[in-house]
Design a protein around this motif. Structure first.
Motif, PDB file in Angstrom:
ATOM      1  N   LEU A  80       0.762  -1.145  -0.095  1.00 23.70           N
ATOM      2  CA  LEU A  80      -0.086  -0.125  -0.188  1.00 23.70           C
ATOM      3  C   LEU A  80       0.844   1.135   0.046  1.00 23.70           C
ATOM      4  CD1 LEU A  80      -2.972   1.163   0.110  1.00 23.70           C
ATOM      5  CD2 LEU A  80      -2.625   1.064   2.507  1.00 23.70           C
ATOM      6  N   GLN A  81       1.708   1.219   0.698  1.00 26.56           N
ATOM      7  CA  GLN A  81       2.678   2.532   0.678  1.00 26.56           C
ATOM      8  C   GLN A  81       3.301   2.733  -0.622  1.00 26.56           C
ATOM      9  OE1 GLN A  81       3.204  -0.299   2.559  1.00 26.56           O
ATOM     10  NE2 GLN A  81       2.769   0.373   4.767  1.00 26.56           N
ATOM     11  N   LYS A  82       3.683   1.774  -1.328  1.00 28.93           N
ATOM     12  CA  LYS A  82       4.130   2.111  -2.725  1.00 28.93           C
ATOM     13  C   LYS A  82       3.124   2.517  -3.648  1.00 28.93           C
ATOM     14  CE  LYS A  82       8.391  -0.817  -2.803  1.00 28.93           C
ATOM     15  NZ  LYS A  82       9.055  -1.426  -3.656  1.00 28.93           N
ATOM     16  N   LEU A  83       1.846   1.833  -3.493  1.00 31.85           N
ATOM     17  CA  LEU A  83       0.799   2.262  -4.203  1.00 31.85           C
ATOM     18  C   LEU A  83       0.342   3.918  -4.158  1.00 31.85           C
ATOM     19  CD1 LEU A  83      -1.909  -0.536  -4.082  1.00 31.85           C
ATOM     20  CD2 LEU A  83      -0.331   0.189  -5.945  1.00 31.85           C
ATOM     21  N   LYS A  84       0.343   4.387  -2.679  1.00 31.11           N
ATOM     22  CA  LYS A  84       0.289   5.733  -2.537  1.00 31.11           C
ATOM     23  C   LYS A  84       1.146   6.643  -2.986  1.00 31.11           C
ATOM     24  CE  LYS A  84      -1.655   4.958   2.056  1.00 31.11           C
ATOM     25  NZ  LYS A  84      -1.947   5.381   3.506  1.00 31.11           N
ATOM     26  N   LEU A  85       2.397   6.209  -3.577  1.00 31.30           N
ATOM     27  CA  LEU A  85       3.266   6.956  -4.104  1.00 31.30           C
ATOM     28  C   LEU A  85       2.759   7.107  -5.545  1.00 31.30           C
ATOM     29  CD1 LEU A  85       6.766   5.238  -3.400  1.00 31.30           C
ATOM     30  CD2 LEU A  85       5.764   7.438  -2.283  1.00 31.30           C
ATOM     31  N   GLY A  87       0.038   8.021  -6.385  1.00 29.48           N
ATOM     32  CA  GLY A  87      -1.114   9.418  -6.368  1.00 29.48           C
ATOM     33  C   GLY A  87      -0.193  10.444  -6.175  1.00 29.48           C
ATOM     34  N   GLU A  88       1.048  10.314  -5.750  1.00 26.82           N
ATOM     35  CA  GLU A  88       1.815  11.581  -5.164  1.00 26.82           C
ATOM     36  C   GLU A  88       2.601  11.950  -6.379  1.00 26.82           C
ATOM     37  OE1 GLU A  88       4.036  10.327  -1.769  1.00 26.82           O
ATOM     38  OE2 GLU A  88       2.070  10.105  -0.616  1.00 26.82           O
ATOM     39  N   SER A  89       2.775  11.090  -7.205  1.00 28.11           N
ATOM     40  CA  SER A  89       3.730  11.441  -8.439  1.00 28.11           C
ATOM     41  C   SER A  89       3.207  12.698  -9.472  1.00 28.11           C
ATOM     42  CB  SER A  89       3.845  10.090  -9.369  1.00 28.11           C
ATOM     43  OG  SER A  89       4.663  10.458 -10.405  1.00 28.11           O
ATOM     44  N   CYS A 134       4.577   4.306 -14.040  1.00 32.68           N
ATOM     45  CA  CYS A 134       4.035   3.469 -12.894  1.00 32.68           C
ATOM     46  C   CYS A 134       5.179   2.343 -12.246  1.00 32.68           C
ATOM     47  CB  CYS A 134       2.815   2.566 -13.266  1.00 32.68           C
ATOM     48  SG  CYS A 134       1.410   3.484 -13.696  1.00 32.68           S
TER      49      CYS A 134
END
Length: 149
Positions: A80-85, A87-89, A134
């Motif tokens: 999940l932490q990497k998936l959140k990245l 959204g921040e890109s 991605c």
């Protein structure tokens, strides 16, 4: 992609490419699917906590991560932490401003055979740029052959 398993209905080895959505039994063909469907007795859903790093799904959610990922797929799960990245890109946000790319993604999302469609779209430079962006976010490339400064 995981290797085909033994069919739970006819017993053919290495050909079961499909899974029952109710009980996850593997089967190889439409006739085996029909036979299995007549006999299928899914195990009652157990109350369990979500895997580490994932929030509990909302009570009204139609599916959970466990519904779409089997034990074989665990190694492919992105934390999940990497998936959140994603959204921040800013780079990814800029790419998603392109209406053609958004339409390609909607088409993939709605397709029955997503894998084949993705293979086709990987011939389009815009889609490849999106996929590379991605992957670069969730799996940053290791620094190879870089001389120390």
């Amino acid at each position: 992609m995981r290797a085909p398993r033994r069919c739970a209905v006819c017993g053919a080895a290495g050909v079961a490419k499909y899974r029952c959505p109710r009980c996850a039994a593997a089967y190889c063909s439409v006739p085996c699917c029909r036979t299995h469907r007549e006999r299928c007795t899914p195990e009652p859903k157990r109350e369990q906590e979500p895997p580490a790093g994932l929030p509990a799904p909302p009570a009204d959610s139609p599916w959970s991560v466990d519904d779409i990922l089997s034990e074989d797929d665990e190694r492919d799960r992105v934390p999940l932490q990497k998936l959140k990245l994603l959204g921040e890109s800013e780079e990814l946000r800029t790419l998603l401003l392109n209406p053609h790319l958004r339409q390609l993604l909607i088409t993939v999302d709605q397709a029955e055979d997503k894998s084949s469609l993705i293979k086709k779209y990987m011939q389009e430079p815009l889609f490849v740029e999106f996929a590379d962006c991605c992957l670069g976010i969730v799996e940053p490339p290791e620094k190879e052959n870089v001389l120390p400064e």
